[in-house]
Design a protein around this motif. Structure first.
Motif, PDB file in Angstrom:
ATOM      1  N   ILE A 110       0.822  -1.066   0.102  1.00 52.73           N
ATOM      2  CA  ILE A 110      -0.017   0.027   0.005  1.00 52.73           C
ATOM      3  C   ILE A 110       1.110   1.228   0.005  1.00 52.73           C
ATOM      4  CG2 ILE A 110      -1.650   1.519   1.323  1.00 52.73           C
ATOM      5  CD1 ILE A 110      -2.691  -1.410   2.326  1.00 52.73           C
ATOM      6  N   LEU A 111       1.590   1.408   1.011  1.00 49.51           N
ATOM      7  CA  LEU A 111       2.274   2.602   1.155  1.00 49.51           C
ATOM      8  C   LEU A 111       3.174   3.130   0.228  1.00 49.51           C
ATOM      9  CD1 LEU A 111       2.702   2.702   5.261  1.00 49.51           C
ATOM     10  CD2 LEU A 111       1.042   3.720   3.581  1.00 49.51           C
ATOM     11  N   LYS A 112       4.026   2.153  -0.359  1.00 52.09           N
ATOM     12  CA  LYS A 112       4.955   2.560  -1.272  1.00 52.09           C
ATOM     13  C   LYS A 112       4.438   2.876  -2.430  1.00 52.09           C
ATOM     14  CE  LYS A 112       9.098   0.158   0.519  1.00 52.09           C
ATOM     15  NZ  LYS A 112      10.213  -1.079   0.359  1.00 52.09           N
ATOM     16  N   LYS A 113       3.339   2.204  -2.926  1.00 48.99           N
ATOM     17  CA  LYS A 113       2.858   2.597  -4.332  1.00 48.99           C
ATOM     18  C   LYS A 113       2.110   3.971  -4.157  1.00 48.99           C
ATOM     19  CE  LYS A 113       1.847  -2.532  -5.316  1.00 48.99           C
ATOM     20  NZ  LYS A 113       0.832  -3.424  -5.694  1.00 48.99           N
ATOM     21  N   ARG A 114       1.460   4.065  -3.034  1.00 50.94           N
ATOM     22  CA  ARG A 114       0.589   5.385  -2.740  1.00 50.94           C
ATOM     23  C   ARG A 114       1.777   6.633  -2.723  1.00 50.94           C
ATOM     24  NH1 ARG A 114      -3.348   4.458   1.679  1.00 50.94           N
ATOM     25  NH2 ARG A 114      -4.345   3.393  -0.001  1.00 50.94           N
ATOM     26  N   ALA A 115       2.891   6.306  -2.135  1.00 53.25           N
ATOM     27  CA  ALA A 115       3.913   7.321  -2.046  1.00 53.25           C
ATOM     28  C   ALA A 115       4.580   7.827  -3.303  1.00 53.25           C
ATOM     29  CB  ALA A 115       5.137   7.287  -1.218  1.00 53.25           C
ATOM     30  N   LYS A 116       4.851   6.778  -4.404  1.00 49.41           N
ATOM     31  CA  LYS A 116       5.096   6.939  -5.680  1.00 49.41           C
ATOM     32  C   LYS A 116       4.116   7.601  -6.597  1.00 49.41           C
ATOM     33  CE  LYS A 116       8.011   2.716  -5.853  1.00 49.41           C
ATOM     34  NZ  LYS A 116       8.217   1.325  -6.348  1.00 49.41           N
ATOM     35  N   LYS A 117       2.912   7.375  -6.205  1.00 47.86           N
ATOM     36  CA  LYS A 117       1.837   7.967  -6.889  1.00 47.86           C
ATOM     37  C   LYS A 117       1.700   9.419  -6.512  1.00 47.86           C
ATOM     38  CE  LYS A 117      -3.163   7.535  -8.279  1.00 47.86           C
ATOM     39  NZ  LYS A 117      -4.561   6.713  -8.256  1.00 47.86           N
ATOM     40  N   ARG A 118       1.698   9.627  -5.179  1.00 48.64           N
ATOM     41  CA  ARG A 118       1.543  10.929  -4.761  1.00 48.64           C
ATOM     42  C   ARG A 118       2.823  11.732  -5.348  1.00 48.64           C
ATOM     43  NH1 ARG A 118      -0.800  15.517  -3.445  1.00 48.64           N
ATOM     44  NH2 ARG A 118      -0.050  16.438  -1.461  1.00 48.64           N
ATOM     45  N   ALA A 119       3.934  11.123  -5.253  1.00 49.35           N
ATOM     46  CA  ALA A 119       5.267  11.841  -5.749  1.00 49.35           C
ATOM     47  C   ALA A 119       5.116  12.460  -7.247  1.00 49.35           C
ATOM     48  CB  ALA A 119       6.268  11.118  -5.514  1.00 49.35           C
ATOM     49  N   MET A 120       4.443  11.415  -7.971  1.00 46.16           N
ATOM     50  CA  MET A 120       4.364  11.684  -9.390  1.00 46.16           C
ATOM     51  C   MET A 120       3.194  12.955  -9.711  1.00 46.16           C
ATOM     52  SD  MET A 120       6.449   9.867 -11.335  1.00 46.16           S
ATOM     53  CE  MET A 120       5.512   9.662 -12.779  1.00 46.16           C
ATOM     54  N   ASN A 121       2.184  12.737  -8.849  1.00 43.88           N
ATOM     55  CA  ASN A 121       1.073  13.617  -9.036  1.00 43.88           C
ATOM     56  C   ASN A 121       1.477  15.302  -8.831  1.00 43.88           C
ATOM     57  OD1 ASN A 121      -0.769  11.779  -9.737  1.00 43.88           O
ATOM     58  ND2 ASN A 121      -1.718  11.601  -7.641  1.00 43.88           N
ATOM     59  N   LEU A 122       2.273  15.205  -7.694  1.00 50.64           N
ATOM     60  CA  LEU A 122       2.829  16.604  -7.122  1.00 50.64           C
ATOM     61  C   LEU A 122       3.819  17.045  -8.460  1.00 50.64           C
ATOM     62  CD1 LEU A 122       3.919  15.731  -3.562  1.00 50.64           C
ATOM     63  CD2 LEU A 122       2.218  17.574  -4.200  1.00 50.64           C
ATOM     64  N   LEU A 123       4.756  16.087  -8.870  1.00 49.96           N
ATOM     65  CA  LEU A 123       5.640  16.673  -9.964  1.00 49.96           C
ATOM     66  C   LEU A 123       4.980  17.034 -11.333  1.00 49.96           C
ATOM     67  CD1 LEU A 123       8.469  14.074  -9.182  1.00 49.96           C
ATOM     68  CD2 LEU A 123       8.577  16.783  -9.038  1.00 49.96           C
ATOM     69  N   GLU A 133      13.548   9.839  -9.040  1.00 51.55           N
ATOM     70  CA  GLU A 133      14.938  10.190  -9.363  1.00 51.55           C
ATOM     71  C   GLU A 133      15.434   9.390 -10.775  1.00 51.55           C
ATOM     72  OE1 GLU A 133      17.563  12.241  -5.950  1.00 51.55           O
ATOM     73  OE2 GLU A 133      17.217  10.099  -5.802  1.00 51.55           O
ATOM     74  N   SER A 134      15.100   8.051 -10.469  1.00 48.49           N
ATOM     75  CA  SER A 134      15.495   7.087 -11.605  1.00 48.49           C
ATOM     76  C   SER A 134      14.924   7.418 -13.076  1.00 48.49           C
ATOM     77  CB  SER A 134      14.868   5.782 -11.363  1.00 48.49           C
ATOM     78  OG  SER A 134      13.491   5.644 -11.584  1.00 48.49           O
ATOM     79  N   TYR A 135      13.700   8.158 -13.071  1.00 50.05           N
ATOM     80  CA  TYR A 135      13.040   8.613 -14.371  1.00 50.05           C
ATOM     81  C   TYR A 135      13.596  10.295 -14.748  1.00 50.05           C
ATOM     82  CZ  TYR A 135      10.473   4.539 -14.611  1.00 50.05           C
ATOM     83  OH  TYR A 135      10.108   3.162 -14.590  1.00 50.05           O
ATOM     84  N   HIS A 136      14.571  10.868 -13.677  1.00 50.62           N
ATOM     85  CA  HIS A 136      14.803  12.085 -13.783  1.00 50.62           C
ATOM     86  C   HIS A 136      13.818  13.288 -13.801  1.00 50.62           C
ATOM     87  CE1 HIS A 136      18.800  10.632 -14.883  1.00 50.62           C
ATOM     88  NE2 HIS A 136      18.193   9.842 -15.795  1.00 50.62           N
ATOM     89  N   TYR A 137      12.881  12.824 -13.077  1.00 49.88           N
ATOM     90  CA  TYR A 137      11.832  13.598 -12.837  1.00 49.88           C
ATOM     91  C   TYR A 137      12.134  14.732 -11.829  1.00 49.88           C
ATOM     92  CZ  TYR A 137       8.699  10.525 -15.280  1.00 49.88           C
ATOM     93  OH  TYR A 137       8.336   9.608 -16.160  1.00 49.88           O
TER      94      TYR A 137
END
Length: 210
Positions: free
Chosen positions: A57-70, A102-106
């Motif tokens: 749950i948490l890792k997937k959600r945090a990744k999605k949250r980071a992407m949405n912010l960016l 970071e791995s995608y240079h976002y």
């Protein structure tokens, strides 16, 4: 270790979310997820259960949250960490999300700092640009790289040209300023982050500083 601790408190947040507190540590789940894992205040949270929550749950959600912010704006690494901390994501979960983007240079602190400095160098001194970038979490090594890249001849000429431009806006070159007025302008330019040497050069005079 069989458990990570006792659930000391469960605080309701907006949109059906609940903050689960274990001593000074906390994370957030939706009520449906609480029911799925049968989590209740006062119970011991087993390590295996917590690790499953983190991974599924948490890792997937945090990744999605980071992407949405960016998607909405650029962030430095530090700024993005702070936004995820506001969501009560655990430290290791935040690090996973940061490493992912970071791995995608976002996120790229050097690119962010370069773009910021390039945009502001016509209206701000390098000193003030550095201070602004430090507040955004850019570290000293990155700032050194930016300075070398943008100002291979040094930052003095930038400061001098900025001083000239600011003095022009103050109509310094169209009027005869007395000593007191020049002192006032000197203080104004100092607050802009321009060195005393470049200010004196721009004013073409020597002011005694107390």
């Amino acid at each position: 270790m069989d458990s990570i601790g006792i659930i000391t408190r469960m605080d309701s947040l907006s949109k059906g979310r609940v903050k689960i507190c274990i001593d000074e540590f906390a994370f957030v789940l939706y009520r449906s997820e609480l029911n799925l894992y049968s989590l209740k205040e006062g119970m011991e949270l087993k390590t295996a259960v917590y690790e499953e929550i983190v991974e599924t749950i948490l890792k997937k959600r945090a990744k999605k949250r980071a992407m949405n912010l960016l998607q909405k704006r650029a962030y430095t690494r530090w700024q993005l960490e702070q936004k995820l901390k506001e969501g009560f994501y655990p430290k290791d979960v935040i690090e996973t999300a940061i490493t992912y983007v970071e791995s995608y240079h976002y996120i790229d602190d050097f690119a962010y700092a370069m773009e910021y400095a390039e945009y502001h160098k016509e209206g701000k001194s390098w000193k003030n640009i550095q201070e602004a970038l430090r507040r955004k979490g850019i570290d000293a090594k990155v700032l050194q790289q930016v300075e070398v890249e943008l100002f291979p001849e040094g930052t003095q000429e930038l400061e001098y040209q900025l001083a000239i431009e600011l003095l022009r806006k103050k109509q310094y070159f169209e009027t005869d300023c007395d000593y007191a007025q020049k002192q006032k302008l000197f203080g104004y330019l100092m607050r802009k982050g321009i060195s005393s040497e470049m200010i004196r050069r721009a004013l073409d005079c020597t002011l005694e500083m107390e």
